[in-house]
Structure formats: C-alpha cells, structure tokens
Design an enzyme around this catalytic site. Structure first.
Site: not given
Length: 286
Positions: A51, A55, A178, A194, A238
């Site tokens: 992540r 980002h 994810h 998830w 999603d």
C-alpha cells in the site's frame, strides 16, 4: 484504496517538473532484500508495504507530469492526506533499512523495492524492478485527491486511473492487490479483510467477488458490503468491478486463471512504479 479526506490542495500549476534520477548501487538492494523479507515474515507487514508503494506512485498525473514515486509521503504535504492514514507504520518499519543504505538507495526506490519483495514473499509474482528514483522535496508534494476513493464507483475509477494512463483492464488488474491486507476503521472508515487469507497473494479476491453473496452491512458508514459469513468485506469500488461490463470480463478471466492475473499484475504494477520516470536502470536480479 481508502476513503478520501480533503485538505487544502495545491494547484497543478504549482507542481514542478519531475527531476532526473541518478546512479544507484545495485548491491545495496540485494543487501536490503534480506532485511525486507525478514520484516515481512516476522511483522506480517507485506500488505501495508504494498500500500505504501502504491500510494506513493499513484499520485502521478500524465497531464502535468507531476507526482509518482518520489518519496514525498515522508512529508506532511502528502503523508497527512486522508488516503495515506496509517502508512506512517510502513514508513517507520522501513526506516532502519533506509538508514543502513542511505546514500546508496533513495527512499523512493526502497519503498517500491519493499513492495515487490513483499509480493513475492506472500506468494505473488516476481515483478521486474528498475531503480534510480530521486527523492523530491516537501514543496514537490502533490495535491490531495489523486488516489482512489473506495466509496466511489466506475466513473471515479476511470478518472483516477486514467489520469495515470491506465486502461479499464489495468484498473481491474491493480485492484487485485486487494487480495492481500484488510481495512481498518481508524484509517479508511472501512473494517475487515477482503479474503480469508490476507497475507497470501493469489486470485481469491476475484473469485470471491464473483462467487460470494455480497450485501450492504447494516449500519456501515461509509457503506461497505459483507459476505454470507459476515467476516469478509468489499468496498463500493470493489463491487463496481462486477457491476460494470467493462470490468467484469477481466474479473472473470482472473478468477479462472491465476497465472494470467500474475502476469498482468506484474506488468501493471511495474508500470505503476515507473510512472514519471524515463531513465531508470535495470531491471536488477533480486
């Protein structure tokens, strides 16, 4: 993806052109790899390292030629953006490794390299890695709002990813990240994983999108969806991947063929990591 929180934005005109990169010693990366592997295995931090890299790179704008992986999240101008809540944990985890190789490896390179190492440790594809990113200064921070907002649907995804130069297929491909990690209410407002194995990189995310029954979780704000067990979650962004024909065919293809997902993810993630950089060196053997 995280829920966006507004902060006073800078204008595109204020963003300086991306600077050129410089030579880096590849030996330092090989030395850093062992430390990163140990970190991922002992701290179970693979998802947050991915992540962090996502980002930092995902701020790129093809129109203004600004943003991308330049380590600017170390400064409040990017680090304090709502979408980056909690990523101070990842930055702190990598700081000791950075200090051990300071002057040989830029912070931006280390963050991106940590992600590809983490993905491989978690069972995902080996992603080609090129190096030579330059760390930019605080005045080079990009405006808030450049990262995906998980409360939104397809049009928003096309806008955000399209600004970086990605296709509809690549939106689905990169959303496959994810398959690892989980949401934390104190960071994004969402809560839960998830998949059943959030530390394993595979194609389960796509299988669950198609094969589980997703319903709105009562009382959730921001709204999220839960499966039959009430243990797993999906965000509105999603669900857009199976609600719109432009995305769904790719979801179906990846759910049926993990090797295809891995190959496409390796290519798309390398593209993400290299946005705004035209003179990187490598790839290196790691």
């Amino acid at each position: 993806m995280s829920k966006r929180e507004a902060s006073p934005p800078a204008t595109e005109e204020q963003q300086p052109p991306i600077k050129k990169t410089k030579m880096v010693d590849t030996t330092a990366f090989l030395q850093a790899k062992e430390a990163i592997q140990n970190l991922v295995q002992t701290k179970n931090c693979g998802p947050i390292l991915v992540r962090l890299a996502w980002h930092d790179a995902g701020t790129y704008c093809k129109h203004s030629q600004t943003g991308g992986s330049h380590g600017t999240m170390q400064f409040p101008g990017n680090g304090d953006h709502g979408a980056n809540a909690g990523l101070n944990i990842a930055r702190e985890l990598l700081q000791e490794i950075y200090e051990a190789h300071k002057g040989e490896v830029s912070l931006a390179d280390l963050w991106q390299f940590a992600a590809v190492v983490a993905i491989e440790v978690m069972g995902g594809p080996k992603i080609p890695f090129r190096f030579g990113r330059t760390d930019l200064a605080e005045e080079d921070c990009t405006p808030d709002g450049r990262l995906p907002d998980a409360t939104q649907k397809g049009d928003h995804l096309r806008d955000i990813f399209g600004r970086m130069g990605f296709t509809e297929k690549e939106i689905v491909t990169l959303s496959g990240a994810h398959t690892i990690g989980r949401c934390h209410a104190d960071r994004s407002g969402f809560e839960g994983p998830w998949t059943d194995e959030p530390l394993v990189f595979d194609n389960t995310y796509f299988q669950y999108l198609l094969n589980k029954q997703w319903t709105v979780k009562e009382g959730s704000d921001p709204q999220q969806l839960e499966d039959e067990t009430k243990e797993l979650m999906m965000c509105p962004s999603d669900m857009a991947l199976v609600e719109e024909d432009g995305f769904k065919a790719t979801v179906e293809a990846y759910a049926a063929d993990q090797d295809l997902f891995f190959a496409d993810f390796a290519a798309a993630f390398q593209k993400l990591q290299e946005l705004g950089h035209d003179d990187l060196q490598g790839p290196i053997e790691y």
